[in-house]
Write an enzyme that holds these catalytic residues in place. Structure first.
Site, PDB file in Angstrom:
ATOM      1  N   LYS A  74       0.835  -1.231   0.049  1.00 20.46           N
ATOM      2  CA  LYS A  74       0.023   0.111   0.063  1.00 20.46           C
ATOM      3  C   LYS A  74       0.848   1.367  -0.026  1.00 20.46           C
ATOM      4  CE  LYS A  74      -3.773   2.250   2.752  1.00 20.46           C
ATOM      5  NZ  LYS A  74      -4.493   2.008   3.943  1.00 20.46           N
ATOM      6  N   SER A 150      -9.440   2.858   3.594  1.00 20.41           N
ATOM      7  CA  SER A 150      -8.409   3.554   2.866  1.00 20.41           C
ATOM      8  C   SER A 150      -7.593   2.489   1.865  1.00 20.41           C
ATOM      9  CB  SER A 150      -7.433   4.317   3.394  1.00 20.41           C
ATOM     10  OG  SER A 150      -6.670   3.700   4.298  1.00 20.41           O
ATOM     11  N   SER A 174      -9.955   0.604   7.588  1.00 18.92           N
ATOM     12  CA  SER A 174      -9.095   0.597   6.256  1.00 18.92           C
ATOM     13  C   SER A 174      -8.932  -0.679   5.604  1.00 18.92           C
ATOM     14  CB  SER A 174      -8.133   1.677   6.035  1.00 18.92           C
ATOM     15  OG  SER A 174      -8.531   3.018   6.437  1.00 18.92           O
TER      16      SER A 174
END
Length: 492
Positions: A74, A150, A174
């Site tokens: 990520k 997210s 997230s």
């Protein structure tokens, strides 16, 4: 290896093929890149390709539990030395990391071949992934809908078959929110279980943690073993490892559990009928599996909890923006307007208000602990409605028009008390009101993909466990996966 063959295996399965000499790391990487190139343009899950780095690594002699398996990290908190960690922000797109994050190093030590970074909203601030810097990430099951956030890029990449497992993180839902949106599995480990090194002891007072999103439960279990392979001597405390590996615990029968479930929004806002149906369906499945299931919820003031979460969220945004500006010389215009507004509100929070909000986190932990004295697990919707359409949670144009003069005049503290601001924040949080409890209390929680809406969209359900219950949650998830498998399901 063609895609059909590649897609049949999870990360553990692919690693076994490499270990047996049935396939090489280079062949797996080629399959992963081909799939990425085939589907990523409409999805926009991978925003930073690392093909050259990955190709060189795949030719090395790799060792570890997942040697040779393609992997994505990520683009937030998961630093790769020498490359920028953009964090979904224009302000950081050229700032190169000086060292690997601890989690990245542990993934490399496990033999994974990292070939790209996934999209995230600016600083991971939203439950959708639509940053101005990286563009919109779309749901593989329906491109008109969000992949969540997210870790939206990670979830979309896993659901679309680019990789079987991908790096993710969770500060308010997230990992679980995008897993629920994309029909994959997401476990948020408890506070302090996974290292935040080398630059931090913990994120957001321990509310945020690193982890993964995966297609199978066993991949998440093995990944948790990888991430906790060594004690974090720079952490705030030493978390005891279970006597058995998480992979072993996941394969155990969870026994007959006491499970309390609720579909009531902690914010007392509407919960979509499909989200209610998802929980009802899961409760019936759990009862069928022999668990004791009944309506129950912790005695917590959900609106106050949400308010205290927002106070802490805004202040950490303010600190983040200020630090980035000092580091890069970025101007206010280098940040999204929503980020500027959250930071301005955060700067207006007094020290006493901040301390009081954090102090109440203790109460929520005690209240959830009291619930877990009777129930092993809390079951809720992961999100309060099916995945929203792209752009549905955009800040209204009228509010955007108000924000600019508010920020210019420095009156964010007054604006934050208006109904316009409060209603906008509530409207966004109302779509994801269930996940913040586990972050604030530091408990492990997971989203399990047990349900599909009438329109064919995934809609996961959330399980929140007690302290150190990662193994129990993985065991329960494995039992559910065995009874109702989902890994073979694939977007058309």
């Amino acid at each position: 290896m063609d895609y059909a063959q590649y897609r049949k295996y999870d990360a553990v399965g692919l690693a076994s093929l490499v270990a047996a000499g049935d396939v090489t790391a280079e062949e797996l990487l080629e399959a992963a890149i081909e799939r990425c190139e085939a589907v990523n343009r409409p999805l926009n899950a991978v925003t930073t390709p690392m093909y050259g780095i990955a190709g060189r690594r795949a030719r090395e002699e790799l060792s570890g539990a997942l040697a040779g398996v393609p992997f994505l990290i990520k683009d937030l908190m998961q630093d790769y030395k020498g490359l920028p960690t953009g964090s979904g922000s224009k302000a950081l797109r050229h700032v190169r990391a000086t060292a690997h994050s601890t989690v990245v190093q542990r993934w490399l030590d496990a033999g994974l071949v990292i070939f790209g970074k996934t999209n995230t909203p600016e600083f991971g601030l939203k439950g959708i992934t639509e940053p101005q810097a990286g563009g919109v990430t779309r749901n593989p099951w329906n491109l008109s809908h969000t992949a969540g956030g997210s870790s939206g890029g990670a979830a979309a990449a896993v659901a679309a078959g680019i990789v079987p497992v991908a790096g993710a993180s969770d500060g308010g839902g997230s990992i679980r929110i995008p897993a629920a949106c994309c029909g994959v599995f997401g476990l948020k480990p408890g506070r302090g279980v996974v290292s935040c090194g080398p630059h931090h002891a913990e994120y957001l007072h321990g509310a945020a943690t690193e982890g993964v999103i995966s297609r199978t439960v066993r991949d998440s279990a093995v990944m948790l073993d990888v991430l906790t392979a060594k004690p974090d001597m720079g952490g705030p405390y030493l978390v005891a490892r279970p006597d058995l590996s998480y992979a072993t615990l996941a394969e155990r029968d969870p026994g007959r559990l006491r499970i309390g479930y609720s579909t009531r929004s902690p914010l007392e806002t509407d919960v979509h009928a499909e989200a209610v149906a998802a929980v009802s369906d899961a409760a019936a499945l759990l009862a069928h599996l022999g668990h004791e299931v009944e309506p129950a919820e912790p005695a917590i003031d959900g609106r106050q909890l949400a308010s205290d979460f927002i106070v802490m969220w805004c202040t950490q945004v303010a600190v983040t923006v200020d630090e980035v500006q000092k580091q890069t010389g970025a101007s206010a215009d280098d940040f999204e307007l929503d980020t500027q507004a959250l930071a301005a509100v955060g700067r207006a929070v007094s020290a006493t208000e901040y301390y009081s909000a954090h102090e109440r986190w203790n109460s929520y932990s005690r209240q959830l602990g009291a619930f877990h004295e009777k129930y092993d697990v809390l079951l809720t919707p992961t999100i309060a409605r099916p995945p929203v359409r792209i752009g549905q949670l955009d800040t209204p144009p009228v509010l955007n028009a108000l924000l600019r003069p508010v920020l210019r005049l420095g009156i964010a503290d007054k604006f934050a008390s208006t109904s316009v601001w409060k209603n906008t924040v509530l409207a966004n949080l109302a779509t994801v009101p269930f996940t913040q409890l586990a972050n604030i209390t530091g408990r492990p929680a997971m989203s399990v993909p047990t349900y599909r809406t009438a329109a064919g969209l995934p809609l996961g359900v959330q399980f929140v466990g007690g302290l150190a219950s990662e193994g129990l949650l993985l065991s329960l998830a494995n039992q559910i996966e065995t009874e109702r498998p989902w890994a073979h399901l694939e977007p058309v």
